[in-house]
Scaffold this motif. Structure first.
Motif, PDB file in Angstrom:
ATOM      1  N   THR A 194       0.818  -1.226   0.000  1.00  0.00           N
ATOM      2  CA  THR A 194       0.000   0.000   0.000  1.00  0.00           C
ATOM      3  C   THR A 194       0.845   1.267   0.000  1.00  0.00           C
ATOM      4  OG1 THR A 194      -0.134  -0.135   2.411  1.00  0.00           O
ATOM      5  CG2 THR A 194      -1.997  -1.038   1.172  1.00  0.00           C
ATOM      6  N   GLU A 195       2.123   1.158   0.335  1.00  0.00           N
ATOM      7  CA  GLU A 195       2.964   2.363   0.344  1.00  0.00           C
ATOM      8  C   GLU A 195       4.389   1.960  -0.006  1.00  0.00           C
ATOM      9  OE1 GLU A 195       2.679   4.662   4.026  1.00  0.00           O
ATOM     10  OE2 GLU A 195       4.658   5.529   3.608  1.00  0.00           O
ATOM     11  N   PHE A 196       5.038   2.809  -0.782  1.00  0.00           N
ATOM     12  CA  PHE A 196       6.450   2.586  -1.111  1.00  0.00           C
ATOM     13  C   PHE A 196       7.100   3.958  -1.230  1.00  0.00           C
ATOM     14  CE2 PHE A 196       9.971   2.448  -4.048  1.00  0.00           C
ATOM     15  CZ  PHE A 196      10.675   1.333  -3.643  1.00  0.00           C
ATOM     16  N   LYS A 197       8.145   4.195  -0.459  1.00  0.00           N
ATOM     17  CA  LYS A 197       8.730   5.539  -0.417  1.00  0.00           C
ATOM     18  C   LYS A 197      10.247   5.418  -0.242  1.00  0.00           C
ATOM     19  CE  LYS A 197       7.519   8.018   3.284  1.00  0.00           C
ATOM     20  NZ  LYS A 197       8.575   8.597   4.059  1.00  0.00           N
ATOM     21  N   ILE A 198      10.999   6.225  -1.016  1.00  0.00           N
ATOM     22  CA  ILE A 198      12.464   6.236  -0.821  1.00  0.00           C
ATOM     23  C   ILE A 198      12.879   7.621  -0.369  1.00  0.00           C
ATOM     24  CG2 ILE A 198      14.748   5.918  -1.866  1.00  0.00           C
ATOM     25  CD1 ILE A 198      13.556   4.216  -3.975  1.00  0.00           C
ATOM     26  N   ASP A 199      13.642   7.692   0.713  1.00  0.00           N
ATOM     27  CA  ASP A 199      14.218   8.969   1.155  1.00  0.00           C
ATOM     28  C   ASP A 199      15.729   8.828   1.131  1.00  0.00           C
ATOM     29  OD1 ASP A 199      11.827  10.435   2.040  1.00  0.00           O
ATOM     30  OD2 ASP A 199      11.648   8.726   3.393  1.00  0.00           O
ATOM     31  N   SER A 200      16.358   9.973   0.932  1.00  0.00           N
ATOM     32  CA  SER A 200      17.808   9.934   0.986  1.00  0.00           C
ATOM     33  C   SER A 200      18.207  10.434   2.379  1.00  0.00           C
ATOM     34  CB  SER A 200      18.311  10.826  -0.139  1.00  0.00           C
ATOM     35  OG  SER A 200      19.434  11.499   0.244  1.00  0.00           O
TER      36      SER A 200
END
Ligand code: KIV
Ligand code: ZN
Length: 515
Positions: A452-458
């Motif tokens: 339901t959610e996929f997020k990439i942060d640096s």
């Protein structure tokens, strides 16, 4: 002169866990409870014991583990079964509190409870009396108090205090009130509830109109002496009053407000980081007190002023919330002692085994990334937490190869070690490398769920930065968080997905074992 105290009641583990998409393991709740204890909150609402086996267990384990003066509370509806469960879960607590609640507004009494006000009054009184059989400290909340008929509110508060409630909470359940109105409501309670001196007035404000912290402070100015809220403003819908905000209001404006708290404000930043990390909800950059920009000055005029004298544009010292800005960077040549002292500075106190494991990960990272900053170390510690909290018998990423490009179909080969010690290899194609990797993992884990959610942060700036991936999967309407970090974002994505599936499997097993 010692100032009158305002008690801080933390409900991050109860109302905070009602944030959409949240779901913590008992181990994670215990870790947060220990940090809240260091922060110095007066009461930790550890859960709603009757709502699930997980909550019962969390209340029980936190009750068993906390020593010192911090109270542990469990929420309960106004019925005997709920109160009994709360009493059982709190049995070993040094300082237990049962928090009973029932709707008091007409709209909720008639349309949700389908009862009448007299029945509700009787239920409130008999529940407080019943809760008193388990512990002396009983809190009562008339839910939706701000939309409740005032005369009825005074009547129900009077009756529950007479029945033994030691704290009466005034919830702005739907976040409807504005500060002057809410302050006046508290004042009117102090004037119209004859026995109000026998109880502490508490407030519990939701943030639907963005007024939760301001309403809580207005309440304190009018006689409230307990504030309920969550770290980082978590909670149902738009959340609860942000505890770091109300605490720093009281601290920064103590001359004006004339009250104090028992909080060690230096633990605020660390607590906020931990809660954000464990819940997987990032704090917005411009969030008061704990946002990444909260103490950053961007305009030339402000920077010039702060360089000449911090007081020109800063009302709080960032150090007072434990925010460190030590730019000492670490790298390949840094040793174990350096890492230990740097981590201690960041608030991480590690056992020898934990330090050994952290040092190994640190060296591994330093091989791939030249400069390691505080943010990298915090991220590394977050990974360590996940390793320590993961059940030993879970799935682990052993090897991974991918192929993708502009002319070929993305494909992935994965080797995972399984809970029973086998190594399984699978491959798959996909619409992209992450899709291919996730499909290969699904073939091995075979526990159907929806992403339901996929997020990439640096984590930091720079081309060699660590990618921090957050995913949520859902099964039977329950969400499960997964996190993974690596300088390679496809590996980070794989780790995050495996972490989510491991958590899902272990939380489901926990519930099944207790049913
Ligand atoms: O918002 C609310 O009214 C609550 C009560 C249970 C105190 O969370
Ligand atoms: Zn609430």
């Amino acid at each position: 002169m010692s100032q009158e105290k305002v008690l801080i009641f933390d409900t991050t583990l109860r109302d905070g866990e009602q944030s959409a998409g949240a779901g913590l393991t008992v181990t994670e709740k215990l870790e947060i409870a220990n940090q809240l204890n260091l922060l110095g909150v007066d009461i930790i609402e550890a859960g709603f014991a009757a709502s699930s086996e997980g909550d019962f267990d969390a209340v029980k384990k936190i009750s068993n583990s906390l020593s010192g003066t911090t109270k542990v509370a469990s929420l309960a509806r106004c019925n005997k079964e709920d109160i009994k469960k709360a009493g059982e879960a709190l049995e070993k607590a040094k300082n237990p509190r049962i928090h009973v609640f029932i709707s008091s507004s007409d709209v909720q009494i008639w349309h949700q409870l389908r009862k009448n006000p007299e029945e509700v009054l009787d239920m409130a009184v008999s529940s407080v009396e019943f809760a008193k059989q388990y512990c002396d400290d009983v809190e009562f909340s008339p839910m939706d108090a701000t939309r409740t008929d005032k005369e009825y509110l005074y009547k129900i508060l009077n009756a529950v205090i007479a029945a033994g409630a030691t704290t009466v909470n005034v919830p702005d359940t739907v976040g409807f009130a504005v500060p002057s109105e809410f302050g006046n409501l508290i004042k009117s309670i102090t004037r119209n509830v004859d026995n109000i001196a026998d109880a502490i007035i508490s407030v519990h404000c939701h943030n639907d109109l963005g007024n939760a912290s301001a309403n809580s402070i207005a309440a304190v100015q009018n006689g409230a002496r307990q504030i309920e809220g969550c770290i980082n403003g978590l909670g149902e819908r738009a959340g609860n009053a942000s505890l770091e905000e109300v605490i720093m209001n009281i601290e920064t404006r103590k001359q004006f407000l004339g009250v104090a708290t028992n909080i060690d404000t230096k633990q605020i930043y660390r607590t906020s980081k931990m809660v954000s990390d464990i819940f997987g909800f990032q704090v917005q950059a411009n969030k008061a007190i704990v946002g990444a920009n909260a103490f950053r000055h961007a305009s030339g005029i402000h920077q010039d002023g702060v360089i000449k004298n911090r007081d020109t544009f800063e009302i709080m010292d960032p150090k007072s919330i434990g925010w460190t800005n030590n730019s000492l960077v670490m790298g390949k040549l840094s040793g174990r002692a350096g890492l230990k002292s740097k981590l201690e500075e960041l608030g991480f106190k590690l056992s020898k085994e934990e330090l050994d494991s952290a040092f190994k990960s640190f060296k591994d990272l330093a091989d791939r990334k030249k400069i390691i900053t505080d943010a990298d170390l915090e991220n590394l510690m977050s990974t360590q937490r996940r390793i320590n909290n993961n059940d030993k018998d879970s799935y682990k990423l052993e090897e991974m190869h991918i192929s993708s490009g502009t002319t070929n179909i993305p494909s992935a080969t994965i080797i995972l070690s399984t809970p029973d010690g086998k190594k399984i290899k699978e491959n798959s194609t996909g619409t992209g490398p992450v899709d291919a990797v996730y499909k290969a993992i699904n073939k091995i884990v075979s526990s159907p769920s929806t992403l339901t959610e996929f997020k990439i942060d640096s984590v930091t700036k720079g081309i060699d930065a660590i990618g921090d991936v957050t995913v949520r999967v859902e099964k039977n309407k329950q969400g499960y968080l997964g996190r993974g970090a690596d300088t390679d974002i496809i590996i980070a994505s794989a780790k995050a997905y495996i972490n989510a599936l491991n958590r899902m499997i272990s939380m489901q097993q926990h519930d099944q074992n207790n049913n």
